[in-house]
Design an enzyme around this catalytic site. Sequence first.
Site, PDB file in Angstrom:
ATOM      1  N   SER A   1       4.509   0.995   8.098  1.00  0.00           N
ATOM      2  CA  SER A   1       4.230   2.361   7.627  1.00  0.00           C
ATOM      3  C   SER A   1       3.534   3.162   8.723  1.00  0.00           C
ATOM      4  O   SER A   1       3.673   4.381   8.797  1.00  0.00           O
ATOM      5  CB  SER A   1       3.338   2.322   6.385  1.00  0.00           C
ATOM      6  OG  SER A   1       3.912   1.465   5.428  1.00  0.00           O
TER       7      SER A   1
ATOM      8  N   LYS B   1       5.210 -10.081   9.249  1.00  0.00           N
ATOM      9  CA  LYS B   1       4.691  -9.061  10.177  1.00  0.00           C
ATOM     10  C   LYS B   1       3.166  -9.168  10.249  1.00  0.00           C
ATOM     11  O   LYS B   1       2.572  -9.051  11.315  1.00  0.00           O
ATOM     12  CB  LYS B   1       5.149  -7.687   9.667  1.00  0.00           C
ATOM     13  CG  LYS B   1       4.308  -6.516  10.075  1.00  0.00           C
ATOM     14  CD  LYS B   1       4.695  -6.023  11.445  1.00  0.00           C
ATOM     15  CE  LYS B   1       4.062  -4.718  11.838  1.00  0.00           C
ATOM     16  NZ  LYS B   1       2.773  -4.401  11.286  1.00  0.00           N
ATOM     17  N   ASP B   2       2.534  -9.352   9.075  1.00  0.00           N
ATOM     18  CA  ASP B   2       1.078  -9.548   9.025  1.00  0.00           C
ATOM     19  C   ASP B   2       0.827 -11.046   8.874  1.00  0.00           C
ATOM     20  O   ASP B   2       0.421 -11.528   7.814  1.00  0.00           O
ATOM     21  CB  ASP B   2       0.485  -8.753   7.861  1.00  0.00           C
ATOM     22  CG  ASP B   2       0.706  -7.261   8.055  1.00  0.00           C
ATOM     23  OD1 ASP B   2       0.197  -6.706   9.029  1.00  0.00           O
ATOM     24  OD2 ASP B   2       1.433  -6.658   7.240  1.00  0.00           O
TER      25      ASP B   2
ATOM     26  N   HIS C   1       9.414  -3.435   3.309  1.00  0.00           N
ATOM     27  CA  HIS C   1       8.949  -3.732   1.944  1.00  0.00           C
ATOM     28  C   HIS C   1      10.131  -4.089   1.038  1.00  0.00           C
ATOM     29  O   HIS C   1      10.050  -4.991   0.215  1.00  0.00           O
ATOM     30  CB  HIS C   1       8.254  -2.512   1.334  1.00  0.00           C
ATOM     31  CG  HIS C   1       7.006  -2.090   2.028  1.00  0.00           C
ATOM     32  ND1 HIS C   1       6.912  -0.928   2.758  1.00  0.00           N
ATOM     33  CD2 HIS C   1       5.782  -2.662   2.100  1.00  0.00           C
ATOM     34  CE1 HIS C   1       5.697  -0.802   3.239  1.00  0.00           C
ATOM     35  NE2 HIS C   1       4.990  -1.841   2.869  1.00  0.00           N
TER      36      HIS C   1
ATOM     37  N   ALA D   1       4.056   3.934   0.921  1.00  0.00           N
ATOM     38  CA  ALA D   1       4.775   4.413   2.111  1.00  0.00           C
ATOM     39  C   ALA D   1       5.877   3.404   2.434  1.00  0.00           C
ATOM     40  O   ALA D   1       5.994   2.902   3.550  1.00  0.00           O
ATOM     41  CB  ALA D   1       3.824   4.607   3.294  1.00  0.00           C
ATOM     42  N   LEU D   2       6.668   3.112   1.420  1.00  0.00           N
ATOM     43  CA  LEU D   2       7.601   1.988   1.507  1.00  0.00           C
ATOM     44  C   LEU D   2       8.718   2.241   2.508  1.00  0.00           C
ATOM     45  O   LEU D   2       9.188   3.364   2.661  1.00  0.00           O
ATOM     46  CB  LEU D   2       8.196   1.722   0.116  1.00  0.00           C
ATOM     47  CG  LEU D   2       7.167   1.399  -0.970  1.00  0.00           C
ATOM     48  CD1 LEU D   2       7.857   1.157  -2.311  1.00  0.00           C
ATOM     49  CD2 LEU D   2       6.319   0.193  -0.595  1.00  0.00           C
ATOM     50  N   HIS D   3       9.114   1.173   3.190  1.00  0.00           N
ATOM     51  CA  HIS D   3      10.224   1.220   4.143  1.00  0.00           C
ATOM     52  C   HIS D   3      11.079  -0.027   3.913  1.00  0.00           C
ATOM     53  O   HIS D   3      10.787  -0.834   3.017  1.00  0.00           O
ATOM     54  CB  HIS D   3       9.699   1.317   5.579  1.00  0.00           C
ATOM     55  CG  HIS D   3       8.644   0.301   5.898  1.00  0.00           C
ATOM     56  ND1 HIS D   3       8.895  -1.049   5.942  1.00  0.00           N
ATOM     57  CD2 HIS D   3       7.316   0.440   6.148  1.00  0.00           C
ATOM     58  CE1 HIS D   3       7.782  -1.701   6.226  1.00  0.00           C
ATOM     59  NE2 HIS D   3       6.800  -0.823   6.339  1.00  0.00           N
TER      60      HIS D   3
ATOM     61  N   MET E   1       0.849  -1.194   0.000  1.00  0.00           N
ATOM     62  CA  MET E   1       0.000   0.000   0.000  1.00  0.00           C
ATOM     63  C   MET E   1       0.889   1.250   0.000  1.00  0.00           C
ATOM     64  O   MET E   1       0.455   2.332   0.387  1.00  0.00           O
ATOM     65  CB  MET E   1      -0.947  -0.006   1.195  1.00  0.00           C
ATOM     66  CG  MET E   1      -1.892  -1.210   1.152  1.00  0.00           C
ATOM     67  SD  MET E   1      -3.458  -0.964   1.999  1.00  0.00           S
ATOM     68  CE  MET E   1      -2.895  -0.630   3.651  1.00  0.00           C
TER      69      MET E   1
END
Length: 292
Positions: free
Chosen positions: A194, A157-158, A45, A40-42, A38
Site C-alpha cells: 500500500s 512480504k512482511d 491482499h 488500501a487493498l491491492h 489495514m
Amino acid sequence: VKSEKDLSPVILRTRAAMQAQARAWRKTGEVIGFVPTMGALHDGHLSLLHTAKAQASKCVVSVFVNPAQFAPGEDFERYPRDEAKDLELLAAAGCDAVYLPDIEEIYPRGNLTAVSVTDLSDRLEGRCRPHFFYGVSTVVARLFLHVLPDIAVFGEKDYQQLQIIRRMVRDLGFPIEIIGGPTQRESDGLAQSSRNAYLSPEERQAAGAVFSALHRASVRLKLGAAVEDALAEAEAHLKAAGFGPVDYFSAVDPDTFEDISSGPLASGQTARLLVAAWLGRTRLIDNLSASA
Ligand code: PAF
C-alpha cells in the site's frame, strides 16, 4: 444466477456481530479463513484472500488501521484509506464478510492488555521500529478472538511479522493454522505494498532495485560468496539506484532471526535476506530466501 447484492460481503462493525457470525458459521460446519489487513487493498491482499478461499469455506477480511503499530511521527494519519474501493474489490473477489471495527471495538476504553512476542520483535525491523511488532501481535491476537478463524493468511512480504504471528499462535495455543502467502510483485520485481502509492514516478522507476539487490545477493550466496560480501554488494546496488539510508540488509536464520553475518552459507543451509531502505520519504521493505 446470483444478484450483485447476494455477492456482496456481509459487513460487520462490532466484535459482538463478528463473533455471532463466526459462531453461526461454525454451527453449520463452515471452515473460517481470515485475512487481516489495514485496507488500501491491492492485488497482494487479494492473492492472500484467494489463498484463504482455497482452504476455507467462508472468508473474512478485516480492515483496521491499527494505531498501536505506528510510532508518533510515522504515517498513521496519511496512511491510505478508501473503504468504498476496498469493499468493491472484496465483493468482486468473493469475500464472505468484512470486519470493519472502529477503534473502541479493538481497544475498549481503559484496556490494559498487550501481547508481546519478545526477542523476535526486537530484531531487524523491531530495532528500527521498537513499538511495531508489539502493536501487531496485540491487534492480531484481538482480531483472532473476534473473528474466531480456523486458518489465517499473512503475506511473506512482511516475513518477520509472519514468523512472529506463527510464534504467538504456537506459544499461546491459538487453534488457528497460519499460512504464508507468496509476495506479489510488479513486473520489475517491486513487492506490492500500500505504501508504494507514496512513490513519485522517478522513485517508482528506481524502486525495482530492492528486488534486484535481494536477487543478486541470493545468487551470489548460492555460488558460494561470503555473506558479508554479498550483502555489501547488494547495498551498493541500492545506493547506485538512488536509495538513501539502508536501515538493514541482513541474512538471518529463517525461524530464529539469529544473524548470519560472515562466511559462505553451509551446503544445504537456508537464510532469509531482509532489507529496509529509504527512497526519498518512503521506506521500502522486502525479503527473499537464499540457500547454498
Ligand atoms: O500486515 C498488516 O497489514 C498489519 O500489520 C496487520 C497484520 C493487518 C495488523 O495490523
